[in-house]
Design a protein around this motif. Structure first.
Motif, short mmCIF file in Angstrom:
data_model
loop_
_atom_site.label_atom_id
_atom_site.label_comp_id
_atom_site.label_asym_id
_atom_site.label_seq_id
_atom_site.Cartn_x
_atom_site.Cartn_y
_atom_site.Cartn_z
N GLY A 149 0.82 -1.21 0.00
CA GLY A 149 0.00 0.00 0.00
C GLY A 149 0.86 1.25 0.00
O GLY A 149 0.57 2.22 -0.70
N LEU A 150 1.94 1.22 0.78
CA LEU A 150 2.86 2.36 0.80
C LEU A 150 3.48 2.58 -0.57
O LEU A 150 3.63 3.71 -1.02
CB LEU A 150 3.97 2.11 1.83
CG LEU A 150 3.65 2.46 3.28
CD1 LEU A 150 4.89 2.25 4.14
CD2 LEU A 150 3.17 3.89 3.40
N ILE A 151 3.87 1.46 -1.21
CA ILE A 151 4.45 1.58 -2.55
C ILE A 151 3.44 2.22 -3.50
O ILE A 151 3.76 3.13 -4.25
CB ILE A 151 4.90 0.20 -3.09
CG1 ILE A 151 6.01 -0.36 -2.20
CG2 ILE A 151 5.39 0.32 -4.53
CD1 ILE A 151 6.49 -1.73 -2.63
N ALA B 195 -2.81 10.15 -2.35
CA ALA B 195 -1.65 9.32 -2.03
C ALA B 195 -1.38 9.36 -0.53
O ALA B 195 -1.05 8.34 0.09
CB ALA B 195 -0.44 9.79 -2.81
N ILE B 196 -1.53 10.55 0.07
CA ILE B 196 -1.29 10.66 1.52
C ILE B 196 -2.32 9.82 2.28
O ILE B 196 -2.00 9.14 3.26
CB ILE B 196 -1.31 12.13 1.94
CG1 ILE B 196 0.05 12.74 1.54
CG2 ILE B 196 -1.58 12.30 3.44
CD1 ILE B 196 0.25 14.15 1.93
N GLY C 149 0.39 2.78 6.10
CA GLY C 149 1.49 2.99 7.04
C GLY C 149 1.08 2.76 8.49
O GLY C 149 1.82 2.12 9.25
N THR C 150 -0.11 3.25 8.88
CA THR C 150 -0.51 3.05 10.27
C THR C 150 -0.77 1.57 10.56
O THR C 150 -0.40 1.06 11.61
CB THR C 150 -1.77 3.88 10.62
OG1 THR C 150 -2.77 3.62 9.64
CG2 THR C 150 -1.48 5.36 10.65
N THR C 151 -1.40 0.87 9.60
CA THR C 151 -1.64 -0.56 9.80
C THR C 151 -0.32 -1.31 9.93
O THR C 151 -0.15 -2.17 10.80
CB THR C 151 -2.45 -1.13 8.63
OG1 THR C 151 -3.59 -0.32 8.42
CG2 THR C 151 -2.91 -2.54 8.92
#
Lengths: 360, 303
Positions: A317-319, B96-97, B104-106
């Motif tokens: 997901g970050l990618i 995107a954020i 990121g939080t997960t």
């Protein structure tokens, strides 16, 4: 093709590689076996036919969602209802397959059509409101995604739920409605062919038909389009309807192609991946295919890592988020210095006037 | 409904409106500077997460709040940098954020606690509630408006302060000039980019506080995607607010009240799934009414 024409693509690929490494390397280092993690992530998806099939299976719905996004963005609409349309399309398709009495040969087509129409409302309503009342389609579509989710959960719980299934899940999708698998040893189904055809059709629509031309004109220069006397409202609603139908259709083929019951308890996120797919493809329907395959490859790699190591798949997901951020970053992707470096030119000013010294 | 349940309803409505008000004020600041902050949802989520984790590891709720503000502001600054320096698209970078914050939080929650769902294993702190002297002693009024979370009072005090800032201070007026006519502002010597950078950072800070309220007040844990679209509802509140801080606060309270009604209806025999759509349908209808009214006014002034 010359190196110059390929330069933007090469810059994109190099940057994608950097993004993947920036996210995956620190993640891999949190485990006992960082090399194994990276190896599995990068090469695992190619290790056998089943994993390769997984890539194609995953690229199928995101390709279609990307097409829906591309058609709407091209016409100047920031309609983000694809996520909800995909979800409701999947639910509507399963509901139609379960509730409508149909001869066997009509089961899949009728269910898919019904699901597409039902799901498309998530994109159409914001489009209509934008066209006629000038409300922000961005805000309304974001909100409608949640409405779609809860309405879907309501229908699932009250009309489709199989009490014998244990968890919250619908009755089994009738066999005759399920899409045939077409590649032995994988789960690749007929929907993949439909998705590829849809992308080609989308390219023809956008670049070879009057309707597509109108949509692009409205998107790139609305005041000029209005000056020409184009029916702005009709073009907007048409794009929203097309986008909604395609995204909801994606949900339907996902259900009939890969699932035996409908059991999505939350929005699956496929629509958001579709946004990234579309942006990476520069809203070009033909480029959606490699773009969706690439993101699906990352997803399969992430799944494999998640299954074999203690690394959560959310890294993917970050990618996705970084790809989305960077793919629109003109200063990076269209950086003249980078492009020149890649295409092997010494100076931008000179090369135009000078004949090419060496052939590539 | 008797008087005490009315008082209780008001109390719940104020609590539910708190994160919406904070986030909507954040959206207002950046929108007035000409930059729409779609990333507010992700900034809230990151703030909620940072508050829980930092307060659990430091033992201080205040440091948790500070971390929430910092992470929100940092994401706002990141959005501004992506748009100004990397020339990325504002809306898409905001999306995107949101995606990055959700993933990121997960991810971090799992790395820290071993769970992907909730942070209940972390000994996180909550921020205190405040009893208003005198007013709090009044029978029903006290029940409705006293004893609230400190950030609830912060939110409703912040609205007039933001209004003052935007309309009465030179910095606020320049910020609005940047949003209204960037070319004119630039010609007058205002650094447009710098104003938009700080507007987005401030917007993110408000989002961070809104998130901290959710995880350190509304409840005392962090849950995956716990913001549940509240950032988007805040975007709607800002649009309905017509660009003023007090209007934005009022809109947030209206939408918060709608959510409160849906919460109180949940035990009432209606399918809970349908009741849960109310907080999302009301902003859509409100935007529709708002747009129709605006259109009618425009038509009248044209005729």
């Amino acid at each position: 093709m010359s190196r110059k024409a390929l330069a933007p693509a090469i810059v994109t690929i190099v940057i994608l590689a950097i993004v993947v490494i920036t996210v995956m390397l620190p993640l891999a280092l949190t485990t006992q076996d960082p090399v194994g993690v990276l190896e599995t992530f990068l090469f695992g998806p190619f290790r056998n036919l089943r994993y390769l099939g997984n890539i194609v299976e995953m690229a199928t719905p995101t390709m279609l969602c990307g097409l829906a996004v591309a058609l709407m963005f091209r016409s100047g609409m920031f309609n983000l209802g694809v996520e909800g349309a995909f979800y409701l399309g999947g639910l509507g398709t399963v509901a139609a397959a379960l509730l409508l009495p149909m001869p066997w040969w009509a089961a899949a087509p009728v269910a898919l059509a019904a699901g597409a129409v039902i799901g498309s409302t998530v994109c159409v309503l914001p489009g209509v409101m934008r066209a006629h009342f000038d409300t922000s389609e961005l805000v309304t579509s974001l909100m409608l995604n949640f409405v779609a989710l809860f309405v879907g959960l309501f229908v699932l719980n009250y009309f489709l739920r199989d009490p014998a299934a244990g968890a919250m899940a619908s009755y089994k999708i009738p066999l005759e409605a399920q899409l045939p698998r077409i590649v032995p040893g994988t789960r690749i189904h007929l929907g993949t062919v439909l998705a590829l055809l849809a992308c080609i059709g989308g390219a023809i629509y956008l670049f070879r038909t009057a309707g597509g031309f109108e949509a692009r004109l409205v998107g790139s220069n609305p005041s000029f389009a209005a000056h020409l006397g184009l029916p702005l409202r009709r073009v907007m609603v048409r794009s929203a309807a097309l986008g909604g139908l395609i995204a909801a259709f994606a949900g339907g083929i996902e259900m009939l192609g890969l699932y035996t019951r409908f059991s999505w308890q939350a929005l699956p996120g496929t629509g958001w991946v579709g946004v990234t797919v579309a942006i990476l493809a520069r809203d070009n329907p033909l480029l959606l295919i490699p773009s969706a395959l690439f993101l699906a490859y990352l997803q399969v790699g992430g799944d494999l890592v998640g299954r074999n190591f203690d690394v959560p798949i959310e890294g993917v997901g970050l990618i996705n988020a970084l790809v989305l951020l960077i793919a629109t970053a003109a200063a990076i992707i269209r950086n003249p210095m980078l492009l020149r470096l890649v295409s092997g030119e010494r100076s931008a000013g000179l090369t135009k006037s000078l004949p090419k010294a060496e052939a590539h | 409904m008797d008087a005490s349940s009315v008082a209780e309803f008001v109390a719940v409505a104020l609590r539910v409106s708190t994160p919406l008000t904070l986030a909507a004020l954040g959206v207002l600041i950046s929108t007035r500077a000409g930059v729409l902050n779609i990333g507010i949802e992700g900034m809230m989520l990151a703030g909620a997460f940072a508050g829980v984790v930092v307060s659990a590891f430091t033992g201080s709720a205040l440091l948790g709040l500070a971390a929430a503000i910092l992470i929100g502001a940092a994401l706002g600054a990141l959005l501004a940098t992506a748009v100004h320096v990397a020339k990325a698209d504002l809306i898409l970078s905001g999306i995107a954020i949101n995606i990055a914050a959700a993933a990121g939080t997960t991810l971090l929650l799992f790395l820290i606690t071993g769970s992907k769902g909730v942070s209940s294993s972390l000994p996180s702190k909550t921020l205190p509630t405040i009893d208003i002297p005198l007013l709090g002693d009044l029978p029903l009024v006290g029940m409705a408006v006293s004893g609230h979370h400190i950030l609830t009072y912060t939110a409703f005090l912040a609205a007039p302060l933001v209004a003052l800032f935007l309309t009465r201070t030179p910095v606020g007026i320049r910020l609005r000039a940047v949003g209204e006519k960037p070319e004119a502002a630039a010609a007058a010597g205002v650094n447009v980019r710098r104003y938009q950078f700080w507007a987005l950072a401030a917007s993110g800070a408000f989002g961070g506080v809104a998130g901290a309220f959710l995880s350190m007040g509304y409840v005392s844990w962090f849950g995956q995607n716990m913001t549940a679209g509240r950032g988007f509802i805040a975007l709607a509140a800002e649009v309905m607010g017509g660009g003023s801080a007090l209007g934005t606060m009022l809109s947030a309270v209206v939408l918060g009240t709608a959510e409160t009604i849906s919460i109180t209806m949940q035990g009432g025999g209606l399918p809970s799934e349908l009741v849960q759509t109310v907080p999302y349908i009301v902003p859509i209808l409100a935007l529709l009414v708002h747009a129709m009214r605006r259109r009618r006014i425009a038509r009248k002034s044209a005729a």
